[in-house]
Design an enzyme around this catalytic site. Structure first.
Site, PDB file in Angstrom:
ATOM      1  N   SER A   1      42.811   5.421  14.612  1.00 36.94           N
ATOM      2  CA  SER A   1      43.914   4.693  15.219  1.00 36.94           C
ATOM      3  C   SER A   1      44.249   3.458  14.399  1.00 36.94           C
ATOM      4  O   SER A   1      43.372   2.848  13.775  1.00 36.94           O
ATOM      5  CB  SER A   1      43.547   4.271  16.644  1.00 36.94           C
ATOM      6  OG  SER A   1      44.532   3.427  17.201  1.00 36.94           O
TER       7      SER A   1
ATOM      8  N   LYS B   1      38.056   3.809  16.938  1.00 41.11           N
ATOM      9  CA  LYS B   1      38.391   5.125  17.495  1.00 41.11           C
ATOM     10  C   LYS B   1      38.329   6.184  16.400  1.00 41.11           C
ATOM     11  O   LYS B   1      38.825   5.986  15.296  1.00 41.11           O
ATOM     12  CB  LYS B   1      39.789   5.104  18.102  1.00 41.11           C
ATOM     13  CG  LYS B   1      40.152   6.369  18.891  1.00 41.11           C
ATOM     14  CD  LYS B   1      41.507   6.189  19.568  1.00 41.11           C
ATOM     15  CE  LYS B   1      41.807   7.337  20.518  1.00 41.11           C
ATOM     16  NZ  LYS B   1      42.045   8.587  19.792  1.00 41.11           N
TER      17      LYS B   1
ATOM     18  N   ASN C   1      62.584  49.307  -6.923  1.00 35.50           N
ATOM     19  CA  ASN C   1      62.096  49.805  -5.636  1.00 35.50           C
ATOM     20  C   ASN C   1      60.649  50.263  -5.646  1.00 35.50           C
ATOM     21  O   ASN C   1      60.017  50.316  -4.576  1.00 35.50           O
ATOM     22  CB  ASN C   1      62.986  50.950  -5.158  1.00 35.50           C
ATOM     23  CG  ASN C   1      64.424  50.526  -4.986  1.00 35.50           C
ATOM     24  OD1 ASN C   1      64.713  49.339  -4.924  1.00 35.50           O
ATOM     25  ND2 ASN C   1      65.337  51.491  -4.923  1.00 35.50           N
TER      26      ASN C   1
ATOM     27  N   THR D   1      33.163  27.768  32.078  1.00 38.95           N
ATOM     28  CA  THR D   1      34.210  28.783  32.138  1.00 38.95           C
ATOM     29  C   THR D   1      35.413  28.173  32.832  1.00 38.95           C
ATOM     30  O   THR D   1      35.265  27.453  33.825  1.00 38.95           O
ATOM     31  CB  THR D   1      33.738  30.032  32.902  1.00 38.95           C
ATOM     32  OG1 THR D   1      33.328  29.657  34.216  1.00 38.95           O
ATOM     33  CG2 THR D   1      32.557  30.689  32.182  1.00 38.95           C
TER      34      THR D   1
ATOM     35  N   THR E   1      65.501  42.980  -6.954  1.00 38.66           N
ATOM     36  CA  THR E   1      66.178  43.332  -8.209  1.00 38.66           C
ATOM     37  C   THR E   1      66.313  42.118  -9.125  1.00 38.66           C
ATOM     38  O   THR E   1      66.095  42.202 -10.337  1.00 38.66           O
ATOM     39  CB  THR E   1      67.567  43.937  -7.920  1.00 38.66           C
ATOM     40  OG1 THR E   1      67.398  45.136  -7.167  1.00 38.66           O
ATOM     41  CG2 THR E   1      68.308  44.240  -9.210  1.00 38.66           C
TER      42      THR E   1
END
Length: 489
Positions: free
Chosen positions: A343, A349, A167, A212, A126
């Site tokens: 890093s 890295k 609404n 797996t 509203t």
């Protein structure tokens, strides 16, 4: 313009509301609007309903204008309503034209600073609806040479909101906003799928060790791995597009509960016609207007599919991190592009920063989907009061999914490389060919070789060749046959 928040701090919000109430609805309604001892400037286009919302809902700090596509959708509904009411004779041409002109001005974004209700205002929309109604009415007055606050020409409720209710208007605006925001989602997923398709073709003959439960399994091709990613992304793109089309079925015209109370004959047909023209899409009324008013299940389904899509990106990102891990002391079968230092202490890295970011986005999307699901479920009786949460969260994480798919494609997948030599080393050092020998030599015999390889710290192939189960020249062809899916078709 004197900022409302600053004025409120100076004079107190209760005084603001009391004084605005007096000037907006009392005998001085047409003489101007004031905040305590401070006059509200003429270019402040909001009114009493907006100020009440500011006092009641200081929640997120994000305004409805910050919700992508929400205000444009809501404004187009107001514009279509004015055109519909003009068509059926409920509005004069002068009033309708003023409303339409104001709506078109607001659609440019120039007046977003006046649309200041919090995105999570707790009134079922509203406050959002009235914030826009007030801005349209005051802008229409100003365009007609009248002062803001003079509602004798165009009134926020009687004219701008004619034939409507919060609404039916707000759920419609939510659906149309989400529809527009989600427009690029399927494309982003398909473009990522296309990037994996290129890798699939490029590595259609590259053998690797399938795994797996993160343990050595059987030979397969890297092209098959990338093809699996391509397939799931294409499936999500298809489902997202199908589900977003359902958002074009809206409850507009139902007004308060679905009966269409206070709208005039012909209005519903006319507003759908005009709104469809403005949106450039066919907007359809809900088959059952009461169902349309009560339920946001179309949003919940789209939300769930966006989460499913994010979960698939999450899975793919995890796979890329595992396959690139090491790269010396772990799997190291692919190399992700080094886009930044990994890093501050370990020189050289490189971390899988893009997959990590994609995973973080997926975590956020999962949480937001839970919020959307709860909000959609919580509708009570004739309407759902929690639509603004649905709008805020769903739009947010649809954009998050689009961006995740884009950066994964552009900053990671396009430039990743496969270390074919490392793939072959890992495959030859594993027990990956054991399952391929079972049909000929039996499970127990092959399992004995696997145990011997483990106990003696030797490769499975070395012992299998030593025991005569296969020759040195058979290894490569056996790996190819093991990865050949056509044998099972």
């Amino acid at each position: 313009m004197l900022e409302l928040g600053r004025t409120c701090r100076l004079v107190g919000i209760s005084r603001v509301v009391e004084t605005l109430e007096s000037y907006c609805h009392g005998p001085n309604a047409n003489r101007g609007r004031y905040l305590g001892k401070k006059e509200l400037p003429a270019d402040a286009l909001y009114g009493i309903n907006t100020v009440r919302a500011l006092e009641n809902f200081p929640l997120t700090g994000r305004t409805i204008a910050a919700l992508p596509q929400f205000v444009p959708a809501l404004v187009m509904i107001k514009e279509a309503a004015a055109l519909a009411n003009l068509e059926i004779g409920a509005l004069s041409a002068q009033k309708a034209e003023a409303i339409v002109e104001a709506c078109q001005e607001i659609r440019t974004g120039k007046y977003d600073v006046h649309l200041i209700v919090d995105a999570l205002e707790g009134s079922g929309g509203t406050s959002s609806n009235m914030n826009l109604n007030e801005v349209i009415a005051n802008l229409a007055a100003r365009l007609a040479g009248k002062p803001a606050g003079d509602y004798t020409f165009v009134h926020p409720n009687d004219h701008v909101n004619l034939g409507q209710s919060t609404n039916d208007v707000i759920p419609t605006a939510i659906k149309l906003a989400v529809f527009r925001v989600s427009e690029g989602t399927s494309l982003a997923l398909m473009q990522l799928a296309a990037a994996f398709s290129e890798k699939k073709i490029q590595h259609s003959q590259t053998l690797r060790l399938g795994r797996t439960c993160l343990q050595d399994a059987v030979p397969m091709l890297f092209g098959q791995t990338f093809g699996g990613y391509q397939a799931v992304l294409e499936r999500h793109a298809k489902y997202v597009e199908q589900l977003r089309r359902q958002l074009l079925v809206v409850p507009l015209g139902g007004t308060a509960v679905g009966t269409g109370l206070n709208s005039r004959p012909g209005y519903k047909r006319a507003i759908f016609q005009h709104l469809s023209a403005l949106i450039c899409q066919e907007i359809k009324p809900a088959a059952d207007p009461f169902d349309g008013m009560q339920n946001l299940d179309a949003c919940a389904r789209l939300s769930a599919e966006v989460r499913h899509s994010a979960n698939s990106l999450w899975k793919i990102a995890n796979d890329l991190m595992v396959l690139s891990s090491g790269p010396v002391a772990a799997v190291g079968e692919i190399a992700l592009p080094a886009i930044q230092a990994g890093s501050s202490i370990m020189p050289g890295k490189v971390n899988p920063v893009v997959p990590i970011a994609v995973c973080q986005a997926a975590f956020a999307i999962s949480g937001n989907d839970a919020a959307v699901a709860m909000a959609c479920q919580q509708g009570l009786l004739e309407i759902n009061c929690y639509g603004m949460l649905v709008c805020d969260r769903l739009i947010d994480f649809i954009i998050l999914l689009q961006r995740s798919a884009t950066i994964l494609r552009e900053r990671c997948v396009r430039s990743l490389t496969v270390d074919e030599e490392r793939c072959q080393q890992n495959l030859l050092a594993s027990t990956g060919l054991a399952a391929a020998l079972v049909p000929e030599f039996g499970y127990a015999n092959v399992a004995a070789i696997v145990r011997a390889a483990h106990d003696e710290h030797r490769s499975f192939l070395e012992i299998a060749i030593e025991r005569g189960l296969l020759g040195q020249n058979d290894v490569h062809s056996l790996m190819r046959r093991a990865a050949d899916v056509s044998r099972a078709e």
